[in-house]
Scaffold this motif. Structure first.
Motif, PDB file in Angstrom:
ATOM      1  N   ASP A  45       0.869  -1.175   0.000  1.00 14.41           N
ATOM      2  CA  ASP A  45       0.000   0.000   0.000  1.00 14.41           C
ATOM      3  C   ASP A  45       0.905   1.225   0.000  1.00 14.41           C
ATOM      4  O   ASP A  45       2.085   1.128   0.365  1.00 14.41           O
ATOM      5  CB  ASP A  45      -0.917   0.030   1.232  1.00 14.41           C
ATOM      6  CG  ASP A  45      -2.084  -0.931   1.114  1.00 14.41           C
ATOM      7  OD1 ASP A  45      -2.877  -0.778   0.168  1.00 14.41           O
ATOM      8  OD2 ASP A  45      -2.195  -1.834   1.965  1.00 14.41           O
ATOM      9  N   ILE A  46       0.368   2.355  -0.392  1.00 11.88           N
ATOM     10  CA  ILE A  46       1.208   3.547  -0.475  1.00 11.88           C
ATOM     11  C   ILE A  46       1.536   4.090   0.913  1.00 11.88           C
ATOM     12  O   ILE A  46       2.703   4.267   1.265  1.00 11.88           O
ATOM     13  CB  ILE A  46       0.532   4.626  -1.340  1.00 11.88           C
ATOM     14  CG1 ILE A  46       0.324   4.109  -2.758  1.00 11.88           C
ATOM     15  CG2 ILE A  46       1.410   5.888  -1.384  1.00 11.88           C
ATOM     16  CD1 ILE A  46      -0.421   5.075  -3.664  1.00 11.88           C
ATOM     17  N   TYR A  47       0.500   4.341   1.741  1.00 12.56           N
ATOM     18  CA  TYR A  47       0.738   4.947   3.044  1.00 12.56           C
ATOM     19  C   TYR A  47       0.045   4.201   4.182  1.00 12.56           C
ATOM     20  O   TYR A  47      -0.197   4.785   5.236  1.00 12.56           O
ATOM     21  CB  TYR A  47       0.243   6.396   3.058  1.00 12.56           C
ATOM     22  CG  TYR A  47       0.966   7.295   2.093  1.00 12.56           C
ATOM     23  CD1 TYR A  47       2.342   7.513   2.195  1.00 12.56           C
ATOM     24  CD2 TYR A  47       0.283   7.931   1.068  1.00 12.56           C
ATOM     25  CE1 TYR A  47       3.006   8.338   1.302  1.00 12.56           C
ATOM     26  CE2 TYR A  47       0.941   8.758   0.170  1.00 12.56           C
ATOM     27  CZ  TYR A  47       2.297   8.958   0.295  1.00 12.56           C
ATOM     28  OH  TYR A  47       2.952   9.779  -0.592  1.00 12.56           O
ATOM     29  N   GLU A  70       4.932  -0.398   2.919  1.00  9.44           N
ATOM     30  CA  GLU A  70       4.334   0.903   2.609  1.00  9.44           C
ATOM     31  C   GLU A  70       5.269   1.583   1.613  1.00  9.44           C
ATOM     32  O   GLU A  70       6.360   2.030   1.965  1.00  9.44           O
ATOM     33  CB  GLU A  70       4.143   1.725   3.880  1.00  9.44           C
ATOM     34  CG  GLU A  70       3.124   1.114   4.828  1.00  9.44           C
ATOM     35  CD  GLU A  70       2.873   1.937   6.067  1.00  9.44           C
ATOM     36  OE1 GLU A  70       2.916   3.185   5.968  1.00  9.44           O
ATOM     37  OE2 GLU A  70       2.659   1.350   7.139  1.00  9.44           O
ATOM     38  N   THR A  71       4.845   1.646   0.374  1.00 10.69           N
ATOM     39  CA  THR A  71       5.747   2.036  -0.705  1.00 10.69           C
ATOM     40  C   THR A  71       6.056   3.523  -0.723  1.00 10.69           C
ATOM     41  O   THR A  71       7.126   3.937  -1.152  1.00 10.69           O
ATOM     42  CB  THR A  71       5.137   1.645  -2.058  1.00 10.69           C
ATOM     43  OG1 THR A  71       3.931   2.392  -2.269  1.00 10.69           O
ATOM     44  CG2 THR A  71       4.829   0.169  -2.104  1.00 10.69           C
ATOM     45  N   GLY A  72       5.094   4.343  -0.314  1.00 10.84           N
ATOM     46  CA  GLY A  72       5.286   5.791  -0.380  1.00 10.84           C
ATOM     47  C   GLY A  72       5.393   6.318  -1.790  1.00 10.84           C
ATOM     48  O   GLY A  72       5.803   7.462  -2.018  1.00 10.84           O
ATOM     49  N   ALA A  73       5.040   5.500  -2.764  1.00  9.87           N
ATOM     50  CA  ALA A  73       5.174   5.884  -4.170  1.00  9.87           C
ATOM     51  C   ALA A  73       4.155   5.114  -4.989  1.00  9.87           C
ATOM     52  O   ALA A  73       3.406   4.288  -4.471  1.00  9.87           O
ATOM     53  CB  ALA A  73       6.594   5.584  -4.669  1.00  9.87           C
ATOM     54  N   THR A  77       5.627   1.521  -9.529  1.00  6.62           N
ATOM     55  CA  THR A  77       7.057   1.684  -9.270  1.00  6.62           C
ATOM     56  C   THR A  77       7.568   0.611  -8.319  1.00  6.62           C
ATOM     57  O   THR A  77       8.638   0.037  -8.520  1.00  6.62           O
ATOM     58  CB  THR A  77       7.325   3.080  -8.669  1.00  6.62           C
ATOM     59  OG1 THR A  77       6.928   4.078  -9.609  1.00  6.62           O
ATOM     60  CG2 THR A  77       8.785   3.260  -8.318  1.00  6.62           C
ATOM     61  N   ALA A  78       6.794   0.314  -7.284  1.00  7.89           N
ATOM     62  CA  ALA A  78       7.255  -0.590  -6.235  1.00  7.89           C
ATOM     63  C   ALA A  78       7.318  -2.046  -6.677  1.00  7.89           C
ATOM     64  O   ALA A  78       8.039  -2.840  -6.070  1.00  7.89           O
ATOM     65  CB  ALA A  78       6.342  -0.474  -5.017  1.00  7.89           C
ATOM     66  N   THR A  84      13.213  -2.929  -4.573  1.00  8.76           N
ATOM     67  CA  THR A  84      14.057  -3.209  -3.413  1.00  8.76           C
ATOM     68  C   THR A  84      13.263  -3.401  -2.115  1.00  8.76           C
ATOM     69  O   THR A  84      13.484  -4.395  -1.402  1.00  8.76           O
ATOM     70  CB  THR A  84      15.104  -2.103  -3.227  1.00  8.76           C
ATOM     71  OG1 THR A  84      15.869  -1.989  -4.431  1.00  8.76           O
ATOM     72  CG2 THR A  84      16.035  -2.432  -2.076  1.00  8.76           C
ATOM     73  N   PRO A  85      12.328  -2.490  -1.739  1.00  6.45           N
ATOM     74  CA  PRO A  85      11.604  -2.709  -0.479  1.00  6.45           C
ATOM     75  C   PRO A  85      10.821  -4.017  -0.469  1.00  6.45           C
ATOM     76  O   PRO A  85      10.783  -4.725   0.543  1.00  6.45           O
ATOM     77  CB  PRO A  85      10.675  -1.491  -0.393  1.00  6.45           C
ATOM     78  CG  PRO A  85      11.335  -0.444  -1.228  1.00  6.45           C
ATOM     79  CD  PRO A  85      11.972  -1.199  -2.358  1.00  6.45           C
TER      80      PRO A  85
END
Length: 240
Positions: A45-47, A70-73, A77-78, A84-85
């Motif tokens: 999820d983003i946030y 939590e990708t923040g993007a 992209t994730a 990596t995450p």
């Protein structure tokens, strides 16, 4: 003789637009297979970790088998551009359970909801499931896109809702099969045992191939075949 085990789990990516039922599909797979396979889940999820919390609340696996990123993007992209995450989360999950003496057979990686272009990097996922649902419209499958056309499996989800949204499931599945050139399609309802069994059998078959070293990850890539009004099909490269 016991079935050979590879050095790591099969990593199965689950992608698709927002609301198509990716989390419920993962819950369905876990209910069907957790008695016979060691499973883990990584959500995106983003946030928030809402998808992970939903899956834990379903009681399908021990809570620690479900990890959240939590990708923040952008979700795309994730799972494709900078994995990596996610890769760290998957490898940590596998390492933790291997150290505990219960190595995982399958790790399901759920993408955050994205659009029809979302696909996993083969550096992250060994095989990919792309999810559509009938509530999104019966014409979505024939619109194409890399996930629809080239994911290892396309799932037409929530078929039990078709009478309420005016969708002809048989036509939607036929369109999906035409778009996929023979790659497998499953019409799924979590309330339909036969379709759940078909999905579970597909996961088992990919796992057998993975264990035998016979499954090669294929990148659906940014080149998406699509059909024009005159019936001709083309593939174009799109920059991301």
């Amino acid at each position: 003789m016991p079935e050979p085990r590879p050095s790591r789990a099969l990593r199965l990516g689950v992608a698709g637009p927002v609301g198509t039922g990716k989390s419920s599909l993962i819950a369905t797979v876990c209910r069907a297979l957790s008695a016979e396979l060691e499973l883990g889940v990584v959500t995106n999820d983003i946030y928030t970790d809402e998808d992970a919390r939903f899956l834990r609340s379903e009681g399908i696996l021990a809570a620690d088998r479900i990890r959240a990123v939590e990708t923040g993007a952008c979700p795309h992209t994730a799972i494709r551009d900078d994995v990596t995450p996610n890769l760290i989360a998957v490898e940590t999950l596998e390492s933790d359970y291997a150290a505990a003496g219960t190595p995982l057979d399958v790790v399901l990686v759920e993408s955050g909801g994205d659009n029809l272009t979302a696909t996993f990097s083969p550096a992250l996922a060994d095989a990919q499931v792309f999810v559509l649902d009938v509530a999104g419209g019966g014409d979505v499958a024939r619109k194409g896109g890399p996930g629809i056309a080239r994911a290892d499996l396309l799932v037409v989800n929530k078929t039990d809702l078709a009478p309420y949204v005016g969708v002809d499931v048989e036509r939607m599945v036929a369109d999906a099969r035409a778009a996929r050139g023979g790659r497998p399609v499953v019409a799924l309802s979590r309330t339909d045992p036969a379709s759940v069994a078909e999905l579970a059998d597909w996961v088992r078959s990919v796992l057998r191939a993975h264990r035998a070293g016979a499954h090669t990850p294929v990148d659906p890539g940014p080149m998406a075949p699509h059909t024009h009004a005159d019936g001709t099909s083309h593939s174009h490269a799109h920059a991301h």
